[in-house]
Design an enzyme around this catalytic site. Structure first.
Site, mmCIF file in Angstrom:
data_model
loop_
_atom_site.group_PDB
_atom_site.id
_atom_site.type_symbol
_atom_site.label_atom_id
_atom_site.label_comp_id
_atom_site.label_asym_id
_atom_site.label_seq_id
_atom_site.Cartn_x
_atom_site.Cartn_y
_atom_site.Cartn_z
ATOM 1 N N ALA A 138 0.955 -1.494 -0.323
ATOM 2 C CA ALA A 138 -0.606 0.051 -0.037
ATOM 3 C C ALA A 138 0.921 0.748 0.532
ATOM 4 C CB ALA A 138 -0.758 -0.364 1.361
ATOM 5 N N SER A 164 0.154 9.318 1.419
ATOM 6 C CA SER A 164 0.227 9.944 0.811
ATOM 7 C C SER A 164 1.978 10.730 1.847
ATOM 8 C CB SER A 164 0.010 11.592 1.126
ATOM 9 O OG SER A 164 -0.667 11.490 2.456
ATOM 10 N N ILE A 165 2.159 9.952 2.917
ATOM 11 C CA ILE A 165 2.780 9.975 3.798
ATOM 12 C C ILE A 165 3.973 8.633 3.899
ATOM 13 C CG2 ILE A 165 3.802 10.515 5.946
ATOM 14 C CD1 ILE A 165 1.696 12.199 6.846
ATOM 15 N N ALA A 166 3.162 8.151 3.361
ATOM 16 C CA ALA A 166 3.999 6.627 3.598
ATOM 17 C C ALA A 166 3.597 5.668 2.498
ATOM 18 C CB ALA A 166 4.187 6.471 4.968
ATOM 19 N N LYS A 216 5.558 0.331 8.259
ATOM 20 C CA LYS A 216 5.745 1.549 7.495
ATOM 21 C C LYS A 216 6.610 2.298 7.193
ATOM 22 C CE LYS A 216 1.853 4.968 8.205
ATOM 23 N NZ LYS A 216 1.768 5.284 8.992
ATOM 24 N N ASP A 273 -9.418 9.138 10.524
ATOM 25 C CA ASP A 273 -9.360 9.018 9.425
ATOM 26 C C ASP A 273 -9.533 7.627 9.262
ATOM 27 O OD1 ASP A 273 -8.610 9.290 6.537
ATOM 28 O OD2 ASP A 273 -6.808 8.559 7.190
#
Length: 561
Positions: free
Chosen positions: A155, A158-160, A176, A311
């Site tokens: 997966a 946006s950040i990781a 991650k 989220d």
């Protein structure tokens, strides 16, 4: 070349030299990972173009083609803005998603375009992942920490991005890895975010920039995986301590000893996204039970612990067979980077607000709204419940005779209504920004499954439990004489009575919910077709109310996950 340069006049030499240096810097920046100059030039160029486009072409009038011209303008500008978000990537995607959650107050073109941002996070090559890992673990390669490490991510956000790996002890884990350019870009991106909110504020004459400090604070926290590990532990502790949710909701454990600020290693859990109806049915997993547990889990955070996941989209809520209870399901919640901690005062006031909504206690509701700087409590009630609210009668459900010109005239006047709605921005509880986001995503998840759960009733009961928590913490009277046993007994009797009265007020909505479900199943059985679910019925009622009472026209896709 030098002789030609020397023959030029000084202003020409200055301009040429500046252009060459600028082109060189731009070329070098384009080859760097962060691309700070290129991204900011793109941002401010398009920002200026946007302002000029609106200045030259936004001329409200009563001419027949005025509405179509304005809609075309909105379409151009929306595409320009969100193209910048997609091309810049990183935190721009995150910021665009934040704006997308508030797009109901913007023209429909923005609502349609914002939806594409959720698929705009490309993955990084393994060489970059390897470099981040070595930097955070003193030169160690992933193969030295894990017995297996899959090079392709499962997966990317946006950040990781997330990779699957196996420890030397045999345990499968999720790794991650933060995208390295994020920290370099953050200050510039957040500055651009502030400027963007101010531009929107000026263009639409709407109160938007007041929320920037709070949003920026939590976006920064989301890039710190040590903070995310702490959030994970805290969320896990809450569900373990909540008797009705213990074992029904699971939070994977974090391996702190092999995690860092940019690398987070947690327990791997196989599960199916909560909205994937086909896979849930194929595995004989009870989707109604799964959604009921999901709504209870996030309601308990909002009304009981005050520590709220920001989220809860379907990718962060998984369902699996219960490891201990046969024929039952367990909900697994992942990705705990974005959390907000409610103040105790806000938590209690929000619980009381929900109780007042269902008891039609308008005095309490108006008092709380006024203390939050909100002037229109009825409009806020509709937004909170995500269904039409009226203190004395049901909202008209029929389709009003509203043509495009009527809609346009309503949109022209809606700005003043929204500004009046939030009169004192300093009083507005910032927690509501992400609490509302949480509720909207959970509602969309329920709708995606055909509305199997009466979400509003579930949340209302958890609001009442949140108030009972206050009572359980007050064991002594002010003079300290009355025993805690007597106080607890009184609290229990009062809570029981209030719950009984409260349940009576929910009866009509419960009947409506089951009638809708009965109609859906009857249509499925007799005609083989699906009908509107309960959430869709509420969506339509809310859209009708917003259009007829407030002049806000909602695009159909805004209500989808």
């Amino acid at each position: 070349m030098s002789s030609l340069f020397g023959r030029l006049k000084r202003p020409a030499r200055f301009m040429l030299g500046t252009s060459l240096v600028g082109a060189g810097i731009y070329g070098i920046d384009a080859r760097t990972e962060a691309q700070l100059i290129r991204r900011n030039i793109r941002t401010f160029y398009n920002g200026i173009a946007l302002a000029v486009d609106y200045k030259l072409n936004f001329h409200p009038s009563l001419e027949p083609d005025s509405v179509s011209r304005i809609e075309s303008l909105h379409e151009r500008v929306a595409n320009r803005i969100f193209d910048v978000f997609e091309h810049n990537g990183g935190l721009y995607i995150k910021m665009g998603q934040v704006i997308a959650t508030q797009s109901a107050v913007l023209p429909q073109a923005y609502q349609r375009r914002a939806k594409r941002l959720y698929d705009a996070a490309p993955a990084l090559p393994f060489e970059v992942v390897e470099r981040v890992f070595r930097e955070d673990f003193n030169g160690l390669h992933p193969s030295q920490v894990f017995s297996e490490f899959e090079m392709l991510p499962i997966a990317s956000a946006s950040i990781a991005q997330v990779h699957r790996a196996r420890l030397h002890t045999g345990e499968v884990v999720a790794v991650k890895i933060q995208k390295p350019a994020i920290l370099k870009q953050m200050d510039w991106d957040l500055m651009a975010f502030r400027i963007l909110l101010r531009v929107y504020e000026k263009l639409f004459d709407l109160p938007l920039s007041w929320s920037s400090d709070y949003i920026e604070k939590h976006i920064r926290m989301e890039t710190d995986f040590i903070s995310e590990a702490s959030n994970t532990d805290k969320a896990r502790e809450h569900f373990d301590e909540e008797p009705s949710l213990k074992d029904r909701v699971y939070v994977p454990k974090v391996y702190h000893e092999i995690s860092s600020k940019r690398v987070l290693v947690s327990e791997w859990v196989d599960g199916i996204q909560v909205t994937d109806k086909q896979k849930l049915k194929a595995k004989n997993l009870d989707l109604d039970r799964a959604m009921y547990t999901t709504i209870e889990a996030f309601s308990s955070q909002i009304f009981r612990s005050g520590f709220v996941h920001g989220d809860p989209h379907p990718g962060n809520v998984l369902v699996r067979k219960h490891p201990k209870i046969k024929n039952d399901v367990q909900v697994v919640i992942i990705d705990h980077g974005l959390y907000i901690q409610e103040s105790e005062q806000f938590r209690l006031e929000y619980c009381k607000l929900w109780e007042a909504l269902f008891m039609l206690d308008m005095n309490t509701m108006n008092r709380i709204c006024k203390s939050w700087g909100i002037q229109d409590s009825n409009m806020f009630a509709s937004i909170t419940l995500q269904k039409p609210f009226s203190p004395d009668k049901a909202v008209h459900l029929g389709q009003a005779n509203v043509n495009m010109q009527d809609i346009y005239e309503l949109q022209v006047s809606v700005k003043e209504r929204i500004k009046d709605f939030l009169k004192d921005q300093a009083l507005f509880p910032r927690e509501l920004i992400f609490v509302s986001r949480n509720m909207n995503i959970v509602r969309a998840n329920n709708k995606a499954l055909g509305s199997p759960v009466n979400r509003i009733n579930v949340m209302a009961r958890w609001a009442l439990r949140g108030l009972s928590k206050q009572g359980s913490q007050q064991n002594l009277t002010s003079d300290g004489i009355e025993s805690s046993i007597t106080q607890k007994m009184r609290g229990y009797l009062y809570s029981t009575w209030r719950l009984w009265v409260f349940d009576c007020t929910l009866m009509v909505m419960s009947v409506s919910f089951w009638l809708v479900r009965l109609r859906d199943r009857t249509n499925k059985l007799l005609y083989g077709r699906d009908s509107q679910g309960f959430e869709e019925v509420l969506d339509q009622k809310l859209k009708d109310q917003l259009r007829q009472q407030f002049g806000i026209v909602i695009d159909e896709s805004l209500f989808d996950a």
